[in-house]
Write a protein that holds these residues in place. Sequence first.
Motif, PDB file in Angstrom:
ATOM      1  N   ASN A  48      39.375  -2.146  50.584  1.00 42.60           N
ATOM      2  CA  ASN A  48      38.218  -2.119  49.680  1.00 42.60           C
ATOM      3  C   ASN A  48      36.952  -2.245  50.530  1.00 42.60           C
ATOM      4  OD1 ASN A  48      36.144  -2.595  47.931  1.00 42.60           O
ATOM      5  ND2 ASN A  48      36.989  -4.488  47.070  1.00 42.60           N
ATOM      6  N   THR A  82      39.547   2.592  49.117  1.00 40.42           N
ATOM      7  CA  THR A  82      39.355   2.685  47.663  1.00 40.42           C
ATOM      8  C   THR A  82      37.983   3.293  47.363  1.00 40.42           C
ATOM      9  OG1 THR A  82      38.384   0.478  47.497  1.00 40.42           O
ATOM     10  CG2 THR A  82      40.768   0.628  47.261  1.00 40.42           C
ATOM     11  N   PRO A  85      36.724   0.385  41.466  1.00 46.71           N
ATOM     12  CA  PRO A  85      37.654  -0.530  40.830  1.00 46.71           C
ATOM     13  C   PRO A  85      38.918   0.185  40.327  1.00 46.71           C
ATOM     14  CG  PRO A  85      35.429  -1.014  40.125  1.00 46.71           C
ATOM     15  CD  PRO A  85      35.348   0.242  40.955  1.00 46.71           C
ATOM     16  N   ASP A 109      40.774 -11.339  46.890  1.00 51.87           N
ATOM     17  CA  ASP A 109      41.813 -11.542  45.883  1.00 51.87           C
ATOM     18  C   ASP A 109      41.821 -10.421  44.843  1.00 51.87           C
ATOM     19  OD1 ASP A 109      42.885 -14.058  46.821  1.00 51.87           O
ATOM     20  OD2 ASP A 109      40.961 -14.922  46.255  1.00 51.87           O
ATOM     21  N   THR A 145      35.519 -12.657  49.651  1.00 50.63           N
ATOM     22  CA  THR A 145      34.574 -13.773  49.513  1.00 50.63           C
ATOM     23  C   THR A 145      35.354 -15.079  49.440  1.00 50.63           C
ATOM     24  OG1 THR A 145      33.146 -12.303  48.221  1.00 50.63           O
ATOM     25  CG2 THR A 145      32.639 -14.650  48.144  1.00 50.63           C
TER      26      THR A 145
HETATM   27  N1  LIG Z   1      35.112   1.321  46.564  1.00 45.14           N
HETATM   28  C1  LIG Z   1      34.780   0.333  45.747  1.00 45.14           C
HETATM   29  N2  LIG Z   1      33.507   0.218  45.271  1.00 45.14           N
HETATM   30  C2  LIG Z   1      33.150  -0.786  44.446  1.00 45.14           C
HETATM   31  N3  LIG Z   1      34.001  -1.765  44.016  1.00 45.14           N
HETATM   32  C3  LIG Z   1      35.271  -1.704  44.455  1.00 45.14           C
HETATM   33  C4  LIG Z   1      35.727  -0.663  45.333  1.00 45.14           C
HETATM   34  N4  LIG Z   1      37.041  -0.879  45.594  1.00 45.14           N
HETATM   35  C5  LIG Z   1      37.388  -1.987  44.908  1.00 45.14           C
HETATM   36  N5  LIG Z   1      36.341  -2.489  44.233  1.00 45.14           N
HETATM   37  C6  LIG Z   1      36.275  -3.710  43.403  1.00 45.14           C
HETATM   38  O1  LIG Z   1      35.741  -4.760  44.205  1.00 45.14           O
HETATM   39  C7  LIG Z   1      36.060  -5.991  43.562  1.00 45.14           C
HETATM   40  C8  LIG Z   1      36.061  -7.160  44.534  1.00 45.14           C
HETATM   41  O2  LIG Z   1      36.902  -6.906  45.593  1.00 45.14           O
HETATM   42  P1  LIG Z   1      37.569  -8.035  46.523  1.00 45.14           P
HETATM   43  O3  LIG Z   1      38.331  -8.983  45.710  1.00 45.14           O
HETATM   44  O4  LIG Z   1      38.284  -7.302  47.587  1.00 45.14           O
HETATM   45  O5  LIG Z   1      36.365  -8.784  47.221  1.00 45.14           O
HETATM   46  P2  LIG Z   1      35.655 -10.146  46.850  1.00 45.14           P
HETATM   47  O6  LIG Z   1      35.401 -10.210  45.378  1.00 45.14           O
HETATM   48  O7  LIG Z   1      34.485 -10.249  47.760  1.00 45.14           O
HETATM   49  O8  LIG Z   1      36.727 -11.257  47.295  1.00 45.14           O
HETATM   50  P3  LIG Z   1      37.453 -12.449  46.450  1.00 45.14           P
HETATM   51  O9  LIG Z   1      38.039 -11.812  45.211  1.00 45.14           O
HETATM   52  O10 LIG Z   1      38.496 -12.984  47.376  1.00 45.14           O
HETATM   53  O11 LIG Z   1      36.388 -13.456  46.120  1.00 45.14           O
HETATM   54  C9  LIG Z   1      37.400  -5.745  42.891  1.00 45.14           C
HETATM   55  O12 LIG Z   1      37.267  -6.130  41.539  1.00 45.14           O
HETATM   56  C10 LIG Z   1      37.626  -4.243  42.998  1.00 45.14           C
HETATM   57  O13 LIG Z   1      37.983  -3.670  41.755  1.00 45.14           O
END
Ligand SMILES: Nc1ncnc2c1ncn2[C@@H]1O[C@H](COP(=O)(O)OP(=O)(O)OP(=O)(O)O)[C@@H](O)[C@H]1O
Length: 352
Positions: A48, A82, A85, A109, A145
């Motif tokens: 991602n 990706t 979402p 996560d 995060t």
């Molecule tokens: N190419 C993309 N562009 C925008 N959003 C995306 C993309 N690929 C995935 N996502 C969305 O990004 C969101 C957050 O991703 P991720 O959980 O990896 O990171 P985070 O929120 O920073 O970490 P954590 O969940 O551990 O706090 C997910 O809900 C996912 O659906």
Amino acid sequence: MALGMAAVAMAKPSSFSISADRSSSLDLSSDCATSNARSMRNLVFVVNPRGANGRTGKEWKKLLPYLTTRLGNHCNICESITSGPSHAEDLTREAIRDGADAVIAVGGDGTLHEVVNGFFSEGHPVELEHQSRHSTALGLIPLGTGSDFARTFGWKNDPYEAIERIARGFRSRIDVGVITGTNGNQHFFINVADIHLSAKAGYFASKYKRFGNLCYVIGALRAFIGHNNQDLKIKFNGGEWEVFQKITAICIGNAKFFGGGMKITPTADPSSGELEVVILQDFKWYDFVFKLHKLYRGSHLSEETVHSKSVKSIEVMEVTPTGVTYVQSDGEHFGFLAAKFSLLPAAIEFIS
Ligand SMILES: Nc1ncnc2c1ncn2[C@@H]1O[C@H](COP(=O)(O)OP(=O)(O)OP(=O)(O)O)[C@@H](O)[C@H]1O
């Protein structure tokens, strides 16, 4: 196999594969440069790029050359980026159907959650066509995060340590949680599912990820606006409905941590065959101020207004239906009550 992996890449223009062993016979009919050697493990990295506010994408770019050097002599490395979402779910399903030995979530996560859901389709495990005995393992390079699932194993957001785990390739079977909503559809979780205040806080935290771990504090403050502790009906293990009064939050753990390091379900174990349920009752805003350190340490179970229980399943519904009691799974908004939470024991092989 090489053709199968090529299909993964061709289906998604954002995917390609690299093998350090470029001298071996490469399938040049696609942009997925895989070796034909069947002894090579096929690893699909679902990345991602927007994880941790874009840090995942930047870190991954730096990591890829090292990964190729470290694993490329023994593995075909396929990179699937990706595009938005839920895309990680589709990429994972395609990779499994094409015979990947492991699908590795690269991100937080939320990404792990989507990859886990990609191991299933319409409630059933996805399998390599005509070969139900082939098993694809789940792997993780935690770069999010919160990266809370990794904390249960004592792992940090250190991608180099994660690559060593993948190189060792030790697999163990872990349980997967299942949420069944009012429409009967099944959704899967691997870390913690939760209800009411914490789920609402998570919903708002996701809007403030640009502030890093502070997003959880902002999310919690925002969630308190208009919050009321609520009477809920709960059914454990298919038994009788019981009314629990003034519930602040219910947390259902397959693993221990959520919200950026809170040890909310401290005795949960993803290989125990049970979910740990922790119910917080009648918490006021100032309880979070005074008891927050206990929630982070996992010592809150001794509090009078906290109950915990190991279960195979739990169903929760509102006593007075409002339709706006939040439910989230692995930090992702799921919807609203009613819902049933159960477990698929030893459902996935996990690279640990
Ligand atoms: N190419 C993309 N562009 C925008 N959003 C995306 C993309 N690929 C995935 N996502 C969305 O990004 C969101 C957050 O991703 P991720 O959980 O990896 O990171 P985070 O929120 O920073 O970490 P954590 O969940 O551990 O706090 C997910 O809900 C996912 O659906």
